[in-house]
Design a protein around this motif. Structure first.
Motif, PDB file in Angstrom:
ATOM      1  N   THR A  72       0.828  -1.195   0.000  1.00 13.93           N
ATOM      2  CA  THR A  72       0.000   0.000   0.000  1.00 13.93           C
ATOM      3  C   THR A  72       0.867   1.251   0.000  1.00 13.93           C
ATOM      4  OG1 THR A  72      -1.855   1.082   1.139  1.00 13.93           O
ATOM      5  CG2 THR A  72      -0.175   0.053   2.530  1.00 13.93           C
ATOM      6  N   SER A  73       0.214   2.411   0.057  1.00 11.72           N
ATOM      7  CA  SER A  73       0.899   3.697   0.110  1.00 11.72           C
ATOM      8  C   SER A  73       0.830   4.234   1.539  1.00 11.72           C
ATOM      9  CB  SER A  73       0.238   4.670  -0.871  1.00 11.72           C
ATOM     10  OG  SER A  73      -1.154   4.749  -0.607  1.00 11.72           O
ATOM     11  N   ARG A  74       1.288   5.471   1.754  1.00 10.80           N
ATOM     12  CA  ARG A  74       1.342   6.015   3.109  1.00 10.80           C
ATOM     13  C   ARG A  74       0.360   7.152   3.352  1.00 10.80           C
ATOM     14  NH1 ARG A  74       5.612   4.947   6.562  1.00 10.80           N
ATOM     15  NH2 ARG A  74       7.331   3.728   5.712  1.00 10.80           N
ATOM     16  N   GLY A  75      -0.559   7.422   2.444  1.00 10.42           N
ATOM     17  CA  GLY A  75      -1.414   8.596   2.561  1.00 10.42           C
ATOM     18  C   GLY A  75      -2.327   8.584   3.770  1.00 10.42           C
ATOM     19  N   GLY A  76      -2.459   9.735   4.433  1.00  7.64           N
ATOM     20  CA  GLY A  76      -3.388   9.872   5.551  1.00  7.64           C
ATOM     21  C   GLY A  76      -3.036   8.968   6.709  1.00  7.64           C
ATOM     22  N   SER A  77      -4.003   8.139   7.113  1.00  2.35           N
ATOM     23  CA  SER A  77      -3.828   7.295   8.296  1.00  2.35           C
ATOM     24  C   SER A  77      -3.238   5.929   7.981  1.00  2.35           C
ATOM     25  CB  SER A  77      -5.187   7.087   8.976  1.00  2.35           C
ATOM     26  OG  SER A  77      -6.036   6.308   8.147  1.00  2.35           O
ATOM     27  N   VAL A  78      -2.916   5.658   6.723  1.00  7.75           N
ATOM     28  CA  VAL A  78      -2.510   4.304   6.327  1.00  7.75           C
ATOM     29  C   VAL A  78      -1.342   3.796   7.162  1.00  7.75           C
ATOM     30  CG1 VAL A  78      -1.595   2.911   4.431  1.00  7.75           C
ATOM     31  CG2 VAL A  78      -3.400   4.564   3.991  1.00  7.75           C
ATOM     32  N   ARG A  79      -0.422   4.681   7.525  1.00  6.63           N
ATOM     33  CA  ARG A  79       0.766   4.246   8.283  1.00  6.63           C
ATOM     34  C   ARG A  79       0.406   3.679   9.654  1.00  6.63           C
ATOM     35  NH1 ARG A  79       3.553   9.822   7.859  1.00  6.63           N
ATOM     36  NH2 ARG A  79       2.242   9.769   6.012  1.00  6.63           N
ATOM     37  N   GLU A  80      -0.811   3.951  10.144  1.00  6.59           N
ATOM     38  CA  GLU A  80      -1.247   3.398  11.430  1.00  6.59           C
ATOM     39  C   GLU A  80      -1.701   1.943  11.302  1.00  6.59           C
ATOM     40  OE1 GLU A  80      -4.153   5.884  13.454  1.00  6.59           O
ATOM     41  OE2 GLU A  80      -3.505   7.602  12.254  1.00  6.59           O
ATOM     42  N   TYR A  81      -1.901   1.480  10.081  1.00  3.03           N
ATOM     43  CA  TYR A  81      -2.561   0.197   9.869  1.00  3.03           C
ATOM     44  C   TYR A  81      -1.641  -0.912   9.367  1.00  3.03           C
ATOM     45  CZ  TYR A  81      -6.911   2.810  10.350  1.00  3.03           C
ATOM     46  OH  TYR A  81      -7.937   3.588  10.832  1.00  3.03           O
ATOM     47  N   VAL A  82      -0.420  -0.571   9.033  1.00  5.09           N
ATOM     48  CA  VAL A  82       0.502  -1.576   8.499  1.00  5.09           C
ATOM     49  C   VAL A  82       1.817  -1.511   9.260  1.00  5.09           C
ATOM     50  CG1 VAL A  82       1.781  -2.360   6.470  1.00  5.09           C
ATOM     51  CG2 VAL A  82      -0.543  -1.467   6.205  1.00  5.09           C
ATOM     52  N   GLU A  83       2.261  -2.649   9.781  1.00  8.63           N
ATOM     53  CA  GLU A  83       3.569  -2.763  10.426  1.00  8.63           C
ATOM     54  C   GLU A  83       4.541  -3.229   9.348  1.00  8.63           C
ATOM     55  OE1 GLU A  83       6.148  -2.612  13.819  1.00  8.63           O
ATOM     56  OE2 GLU A  83       4.113  -1.887  13.482  1.00  8.63           O
TER      57      GLU A  83
END
Length: 375
Positions: A294-305
Motif C-alpha cells: 500500500t501507500s502512506r497517505g493519511g492514516s494508512v501508516r497506522e494500519y501496516v507494520e
C-alpha cells in the motif's frame, strides 16, 4: 471475568444508535462490532436501528434488546417533539449514555441537543472528517475518531479519542478459500483488491499492475464493495472495459463473505492515491493474516507494520508496486506469515480498541461509581 464483575458494579447501559438497519460494511459496521463485543467491553447495549431490517435477526439471536429511531431531517417545528421522544427513549431503556455514529440522526441532529440538555452523555463515532459547525461536534461530550490522523483533523471542544475500529476476528479468520470455485491451482499466487471502485482507492493502478506482465503466474481478484457513489467512482462500463485489457483479473463484484476473499489471497494490493482517513480493509486484512502492499497517505501508516503485515511504496508506480508485491509473495511460508500478521492485527484492531472504548465509556458514564439511575 470482566472488570465490572470483579468490582461488583453493574455494567453501563449504552444506547448504540447505528444509523442503519443492518450491517452493510463501511462506517456502519463500527457500532455493529461494538455490539458483537459488548460482553468483553463490559457494557449492556441497546441497539437502536434506523428502521426494522435485516439486522434484527442477529440482534435477537445474540439476545441484544433493540428499538427503532428513524433517521430524519425534519424542520424546527419537529425538534421539540423529537426532543421529548428521545428523552423518553433514554428513560424507557434506562440508558447511562448514548454512542452514535456520525450521521445517525440526520444532518440536523436535534436529538443531540436534547440529550445534552437532559444530562445524558453522548459519544459520537466517525470514520470521516466532520465540519466544525456540525452538531455532531458541537453537541457531544466526546468524539471517537477511527484513526489518530483523523483525530488530528477534527476541530472540537470535546475530547477527541483515536479508536481504531473493532474487527470481528472470529469472522475474518473463518474464511474459506475460493480457489477451487474459481479454478485457481494451489501453487498460483493470488493478489486481491477489496474496496470501492474509485480512482482514489487505487483501482486503476491495481489493474495496470495486473496487465503489466511483471508478475507472471499470478491471478488478480477484484472485489468491488458497495457504497456511496462519489465523483471518482467508476461505472460498470468503465470497470469492465479496463478489466478486458487485463485477462489475469477476475471480477468478483460485491462479496458479502469478504473473509473468503482474504482466505483466498496471498496478498492485497491497495495503492491509495488520496489521504485515507480510515481504511477499514487494512484492519480486516491484518486480522485475517493477509499481507498488503500500500501507500502512506493519511492514516494508512497506522494500519501496516512494515516488514510484518506488509510493505509501503512511497511512489506508487506500476514498477514499484510490482516489485513490492514480488517481495511479499516470496516471503516466508504462507501459514507462518499469516499467523504472525493475524496475532499483530488482533491486538491492534480488537484488543486495544476494546480497552480504549471501555475506558471512554467509564469516563462518560461514571465508571464504577455510576448509580442505577438513567440519564
Amino acid at each position: 471475568m470482566t472488570p465490572e464483575a470483579a468490582q461488583g458494579t453493574r455494567r453501563l447501559r449504552v444506547g448504540c444508535f447505528l444509523g442503519t438497519d443492518g450491517d452493510y460494511g463501511g462506517a456502519g459496521r463500527i457500532l455493529w462490532n461494538v455490539l458483537r463485543h459488548a460482553d468483553r467491553i463490559g457494557i449492556e447495549p441497546v441497539a437502536v436501528l434506523s428502521r426494522r431490517g435485516p439486522g434484527v435477526a442477529e440482534l435477537e439471536a445474540r439476545g441484544i434488546p433493540w428499538t427503532v429511531w428513524p433517521k430524519e431531517d425534519q424542520g424546527v417545528a419537529a425538534a421539540a417533539f423529537r426532543a421529548v421522544r428521545i428523552r423518553g427513549l433514554v428513560r424507557e431503556h434506562d440508558l447511562d449514555l448514548v454512542h452514535c455514529l456520525s450521521g445517525a440522526f440526520g444532518w440536523r441532529a436535534w436529538e443531540l441537543r436534547a440529550l445534552r440538555r437532559a444530562g445524558c452523555p453522548v459519544l459520537v463515532h466517525t470514520q470521516r472528517p466532520i465540519p466544525a459547525a456540525s452538531p455532531y461536534l458541537r453537541h457531544t461530550d466526546a468524539v471517537a475518531a477511527c484513526s489518530a490522523y483523523l483525530a488530528g483533523e477534527l476541530r472540537c471542544d470535546a475530547p477527541v479519542h483515536a479508536v481504531h475500529d473493532l474487527v470481528d476476528a472470529e469472522r475474518m479468520q473463518a474464511g474459506r478459500s475460493l480457489r477451487a470455485e474459481l479454478g485457481i491451482p494451489p501453487e498460483t499466487r493470488v493478489v486481491a483488491f477489496v474496496g470501492r471502485p474509485r480512482t482514489a482507492k487505487g483501482i486503476g493502478l491495481f489493474l495496470e499492475v495486473a496487465a503489466s506482465g511483471l508478475l507472471p503466474d499470478t491471478r488478480f481478484l477484484l472485489s468491488v464493495q458497495r457504497g456511496n457513489r462519489l465523483p471518482d467512482t467508476w461505472d460498470e462500463e468503465t470497470l469492465r472495459a479496463r478489466i478486458a485489457a487485463a485477462p489475469q483479473v477476475e471480477l468478483l463484484g460485491h462479496v458479502a463473505r469478504i473473509e473468503d476473499v482474504y482466505a483466498t489471497a496471498d496478498a492485497l494490493l491497495l495503492p491509495f492515491l488520496g489521504e485515507e482517513p480510515c481504511p477499514a480493509v487494512l484492519e480486516e486484512a491484518a486480522v485475517a493474516g493477509v499481507p498488503v502492499v500500500t501507500s502512506r497517505g493519511g492514516s494508512v501508516r497506522e494500519y501496516v507494520e512494515e516488514g510484518l503485515s506488509g510493505l509501503y511504496v512511497a511512489s506508487p508506480s506500476v514498477q514499484n508496486l510490482a516489485e513490492a508485491l514480488a517481495r511479499v509473495l516470496e516471503g516466508r511460508p504462507a501459514a507462518d506469515r499469516r499467523g504472525g500478521i493475524a496475532a499483530w492485527g488482533r491486538e491492534r484492531f480488537l484488543e486495544r480498541p476494546i480497552r480504549t472504548l471501555r475506558a471512554i465509556y467509564r469516563a462518560l458514564g461514571g465508571g464504577a461509581d455510576r448509580t442505577a439511575e438513567a440519564c
